[in-house]
Scaffold this active site. Structure first.
Site, PDB file in Angstrom:
ATOM      1  N   ASN A  94       0.826  -0.978  -0.140  1.00 42.96           N
ATOM      2  CA  ASN A  94       0.283   0.557  -0.015  1.00 42.96           C
ATOM      3  C   ASN A  94       0.406   0.986   0.346  1.00 42.96           C
ATOM      4  O   ASN A  94       0.269   2.074  -0.612  1.00 42.96           O
ATOM      5  CB  ASN A  94      -1.237   0.047   1.753  1.00 42.96           C
ATOM      6  CG  ASN A  94      -2.014  -1.042   0.951  1.00 42.96           C
ATOM      7  OD1 ASN A  94      -1.827  -2.190  -0.357  1.00 42.96           O
ATOM      8  ND2 ASN A  94      -2.447  -1.353   1.780  1.00 42.96           N
ATOM      9  N   THR A 139     -14.973  39.068 -30.849  1.00 41.11           N
ATOM     10  CA  THR A 139     -16.351  39.061 -30.189  1.00 41.11           C
ATOM     11  C   THR A 139     -17.223  38.409 -30.650  1.00 41.11           C
ATOM     12  O   THR A 139     -17.786  38.510 -31.459  1.00 41.11           O
ATOM     13  CB  THR A 139     -16.330  40.469 -28.934  1.00 41.11           C
ATOM     14  OG1 THR A 139     -17.260  40.963 -29.529  1.00 41.11           O
ATOM     15  CG2 THR A 139     -15.402  40.826 -27.693  1.00 41.11           C
ATOM     16  N   HIS A 140     -17.827  37.476 -29.534  1.00 37.34           N
ATOM     17  CA  HIS A 140     -19.193  36.763 -30.435  1.00 37.34           C
ATOM     18  C   HIS A 140     -19.720  36.271 -31.910  1.00 37.34           C
ATOM     19  O   HIS A 140     -19.716  35.973 -32.630  1.00 37.34           O
ATOM     20  CB  HIS A 140     -20.508  37.145 -30.386  1.00 37.34           C
ATOM     21  CG  HIS A 140     -21.167  38.414 -29.078  1.00 37.34           C
ATOM     22  ND1 HIS A 140     -21.591  37.665 -28.220  1.00 37.34           N
ATOM     23  CD2 HIS A 140     -20.582  39.299 -28.367  1.00 37.34           C
ATOM     24  CE1 HIS A 140     -21.759  38.765 -27.107  1.00 37.34           C
ATOM     25  NE2 HIS A 140     -20.591  39.900 -27.272  1.00 37.34           N
ATOM     26  N   SER A 261      -7.964  14.174 -48.391  1.00 35.86           N
ATOM     27  CA  SER A 261      -9.477  13.233 -47.976  1.00 35.86           C
ATOM     28  C   SER A 261      -9.342  12.318 -49.178  1.00 35.86           C
ATOM     29  O   SER A 261      -8.554  12.218 -50.318  1.00 35.86           O
ATOM     30  CB  SER A 261     -10.666  14.750 -48.966  1.00 35.86           C
ATOM     31  OG  SER A 261     -11.356  13.243 -49.410  1.00 35.86           O
ATOM     32  N   LYS A 267      -8.825  18.474 -51.295  1.00 36.66           N
ATOM     33  CA  LYS A 267      -9.352  18.587 -49.848  1.00 36.66           C
ATOM     34  C   LYS A 267      -7.491  19.085 -49.289  1.00 36.66           C
ATOM     35  O   LYS A 267      -7.041  18.389 -49.552  1.00 36.66           O
ATOM     36  CB  LYS A 267      -9.904  17.588 -49.382  1.00 36.66           C
ATOM     37  CG  LYS A 267     -10.795  17.948 -49.436  1.00 36.66           C
ATOM     38  CD  LYS A 267     -11.940  19.273 -48.544  1.00 36.66           C
ATOM     39  CE  LYS A 267     -12.088  19.385 -47.017  1.00 36.66           C
ATOM     40  NZ  LYS A 267     -13.113  18.052 -47.044  1.00 36.66           N
ATOM     41  N   ASN A 269      -6.611  18.748 -44.734  1.00 38.51           N
ATOM     42  CA  ASN A 269      -7.770  18.692 -43.633  1.00 38.51           C
ATOM     43  C   ASN A 269      -7.080  18.663 -42.375  1.00 38.51           C
ATOM     44  O   ASN A 269      -5.868  18.551 -42.572  1.00 38.51           O
ATOM     45  CB  ASN A 269      -8.835  17.320 -43.247  1.00 38.51           C
ATOM     46  CG  ASN A 269      -8.882  17.169 -44.734  1.00 38.51           C
ATOM     47  OD1 ASN A 269     -10.189  18.088 -44.847  1.00 38.51           O
ATOM     48  ND2 ASN A 269      -9.985  16.029 -44.693  1.00 38.51           N
ATOM     49  N   GLU A 274      -7.956  18.961 -34.974  1.00 40.59           N
ATOM     50  CA  GLU A 274      -9.494  18.524 -34.730  1.00 40.59           C
ATOM     51  C   GLU A 274      -8.400  17.559 -33.591  1.00 40.59           C
ATOM     52  O   GLU A 274      -9.512  17.016 -32.748  1.00 40.59           O
ATOM     53  CB  GLU A 274      -9.822  17.394 -36.411  1.00 40.59           C
ATOM     54  CG  GLU A 274     -10.450  18.947 -37.252  1.00 40.59           C
ATOM     55  CD  GLU A 274     -10.809  18.418 -38.160  1.00 40.59           C
ATOM     56  OE1 GLU A 274     -11.959  18.353 -38.391  1.00 40.59           O
ATOM     57  OE2 GLU A 274     -10.035  17.994 -39.022  1.00 40.59           O
ATOM     58  N   TYR A 301      -6.934   1.424   2.233  1.00 44.56           N
ATOM     59  CA  TYR A 301      -6.942   1.341   0.590  1.00 44.56           C
ATOM     60  C   TYR A 301      -7.872   0.279   0.456  1.00 44.56           C
ATOM     61  O   TYR A 301      -8.438  -0.446   1.173  1.00 44.56           O
ATOM     62  CB  TYR A 301      -5.434   0.456   0.512  1.00 44.56           C
ATOM     63  CG  TYR A 301      -5.011   0.045  -0.535  1.00 44.56           C
ATOM     64  CD1 TYR A 301      -4.691   1.083  -2.287  1.00 44.56           C
ATOM     65  CD2 TYR A 301      -5.625  -1.035  -0.567  1.00 44.56           C
ATOM     66  CE1 TYR A 301      -4.532   0.410  -2.680  1.00 44.56           C
ATOM     67  CE2 TYR A 301      -5.342  -1.579  -1.913  1.00 44.56           C
ATOM     68  CZ  TYR A 301      -4.895  -0.853  -2.794  1.00 44.56           C
ATOM     69  OH  TYR A 301      -5.224  -1.555  -4.876  1.00 44.56           O
ATOM     70  N   GLN A 306      -6.840   0.326  -7.039  1.00 42.92           N
ATOM     71  CA  GLN A 306      -5.812   0.269  -8.033  1.00 42.92           C
ATOM     72  C   GLN A 306      -5.960   0.689  -9.610  1.00 42.92           C
ATOM     73  O   GLN A 306      -5.302   0.809 -10.652  1.00 42.92           O
ATOM     74  CB  GLN A 306      -5.838  -1.379  -9.010  1.00 42.92           C
ATOM     75  CG  GLN A 306      -4.837  -2.509  -9.138  1.00 42.92           C
ATOM     76  CD  GLN A 306      -5.006  -3.513  -8.937  1.00 42.92           C
ATOM     77  OE1 GLN A 306      -4.440  -3.790  -8.361  1.00 42.92           O
ATOM     78  NE2 GLN A 306      -5.924  -3.903  -9.966  1.00 42.92           N
ATOM     79  N   LYS A 309      -4.242   4.038 -11.983  1.00 41.77           N
ATOM     80  CA  LYS A 309      -3.330   4.576 -12.543  1.00 41.77           C
ATOM     81  C   LYS A 309      -3.266   4.737 -13.993  1.00 41.77           C
ATOM     82  O   LYS A 309      -3.093   5.426 -15.289  1.00 41.77           O
ATOM     83  CB  LYS A 309      -2.363   3.066 -12.911  1.00 41.77           C
ATOM     84  CG  LYS A 309      -1.713   3.533 -11.019  1.00 41.77           C
ATOM     85  CD  LYS A 309      -1.086   1.412 -11.036  1.00 41.77           C
ATOM     86  CE  LYS A 309      -1.077   1.940  -9.329  1.00 41.77           C
ATOM     87  NZ  LYS A 309      -2.465   1.766  -8.863  1.00 41.77           N
TER      88      LYS A 309
END
Ligand code: ARG
Length: 446
Positions: A94, A139-140, A261, A267, A269, A274, A301, A306, A309
């Site tokens: 422990n 802003t917004h 793509s 494309k 990406n 992301e 304990y 356990q 982790k």
């Protein structure tokens, strides 16, 4: 039972820390006379051999040995015989697991610290070079006022510097050694906890043995700091995704940080960005997961612990990847200043500058200046031109108090140059802030 009970498949990652803890414990047992020096030398030598073996060949995974702590003890017995059984004097799994895991989390914090510093350094270099580059401030998500790209990148740097301090804070708090708390109640052996703590680089031993074996705050503190950092990375990633989209076109993603793509040949990406954004959701979930695991556990304990982790390991790996990807991407991303400037000049983004100028040079109350500026904006809008394109006659015809308004900082360049307040976006302030952050990092990494 073996399948549910064994933790060796994941806790083998603790092997270096467990061996370090055992060597410190064995040395202390020798210094205090609890074990004879000859036993200590055999144990320490055997542990060093095991470390070399694991380093070269990996950790063998025998589920019958349950966890890394039992595996190492069994491997020690194979090497040095029954003396191996003396290592576990005055300790329990422990306090052993609590110590190994703390050491691991401490290293994880140090690793993230270095990765955050590396990312901030990339941002500082790029911010310095773009201290005068015009970018729309939003802003917004509506164009609000022009800012500089350097200023925006430094806003990201500020977030990360706070993350660094949160990790440091967690490290300071966790840097106490639970070893010697034994199973839960302490031990009758005359151990020296100060010594093991010092040997392992801790600031000292923990106080209460019950708390010591059941405390996982250090793991939760770590996950909270990791979640906050991941959250920041996801906000940066989101802006990169937006900026790389065609309607914005503010950045060109380097080829090595984007993907094509399978069907649309044109494309490109922003997958790395992301995934950084996506990983942050997982890291937040891992933090929540461990909190829920710990919630309601009685002292001391319980085997639930356990499960502490895997969330930490997973969050660590995801965050380390995210920080590295962000640093790589930001070092190589291409900026498109013309697109940024055009967007910054749209939407009458310098209207506040005109209102401020009327207050300073026309002596008007801000509310009135705001109203007059609104009329100027409507006129320009009706003609499809910008505020800077209105003539002296246009201004005077709107209201005589607008005479001379063309001297206001109506261009985006004049606007950002005028924002010299502390923390403002003026290029000079941005360069100054780069210097300050460089100084802070230099002090931090000493
Ligand atoms: N593998 C266990 C863990 O990770 C070690 C502690 C086991 N202690 C016990 N009393 N069963 O938590």
């Amino acid at each position: 039972m073996q399948a549910i009970n064994a933790s060796i498949p994941f806790d083998k990652r603790l092997w270096r820390h467990d061996i370090a803890g055992s060597i410190a414990h064995a040395r202390m047992l020798g210094e205090t006379g609890i074990l004879p020096a000859s036993d200590v030398e055999a144990i320490v030598g055997g542990l060093a051999d095991i470390a070399a073996d694991y380093e070269a060949n990996g950790v063998p995974e025998d589920p019958a040995l349950e966890d890394i702590h039992m595996a190492i003890e069994a491997h020690l017995a194979e090497r040095i015989g029954p003396t191996a059984g003396r290592l576990h004097t005055a300790r329990s799994r422990n306090d052993q697991v609590a110590t190994s895991f703390r050491l691991w989390v401490r290293d994880a914090i140090d690793g993230h610290g270095a990765a955050i510093v590396a990312l901030v350094q990339v941002l500082l270099d790029r911010a310095e070079a773009e201290a005068g580059t015009i970018l729309p401030g939003f802003t917004h998500l509506q164009v609000a006022q022009p800012v500089t790209l350097g200023h925006h990148l430094l806003a990201w740097a500020e977030m990360l510097v706070r993350d660094l301090s949160r990790f440091e804070d967690a490290r300071d708090r966790m840097n106490r050694c639970p070893l010697g708390s034994a199973a839960l109640a302490g031990t009758p052996f005359p151990i020296d906890r100060e010594m093991t703590a010092a040997l392992l680089g801790f600031d000292g031993p923990t106080a209460n043995s019950l708390d010591s074996v059941s405390d996982r705050d250090f793991a939760i503190d770590y996950l909270c700091a990791a979640a906050q950092c991941a959250l920041h990375l996801s906000r940066m990633a989101e802006e990169i995704v937006l900026w790389a989209s065609q309607p914005f076109g503010f950045v060109m993603l380097p080829d090595q940080w984007s993907t094509g793509s399978s069907i649309m040949p044109q494309k490109k990406n922003p997958d790395a960005a992301e995934l950084v954004r996506g990983h942050s959701g997982r890291i937040l979930g891992l933090m929540t997961g461990l909190m829920v695991t710990m919630k309601g556990l009685p002292l001391a304990y319980s085997k639930d612990m356990q499960d502490d982790k895997e969330p930490v390991f997973e969050a660590h790996d995801l965050l380390e990847l995210s920080l590295a990807a962000m640093a790589g991407m930001m070092a190589e991303i291409g900026f498109v200043p013309e697109r940024m400037r055009a967007a910054a000049a749209s939407g009458f983004s310098t209207a506040t500058d005109l209102a401020d100028w009327l207050v300073v040079h026309g002596g008007l109350p801000f509310r009135e200046a705001h109203h007059l500026t609104g009329r100027a904006v409507r006129l320009a809008e009706a003609r499809g031109i910008g505020l800077a394109d209105l003539s002296d006659e246009d201004f005077v015809a709107l209201d005589p108090r607008l005479a001379g308004a063309r001297a206001a900082p109506l261009s985006v360049e004049a606007s950002v140059a005028s924002r010299t307040s502390v923390g403002g976006t003026a290029p000079g302030r941005v360069r100054e802030a780069v210097g300050e952050l460089r100084g802070l990092l230099a002090g931090d990494t000493q």
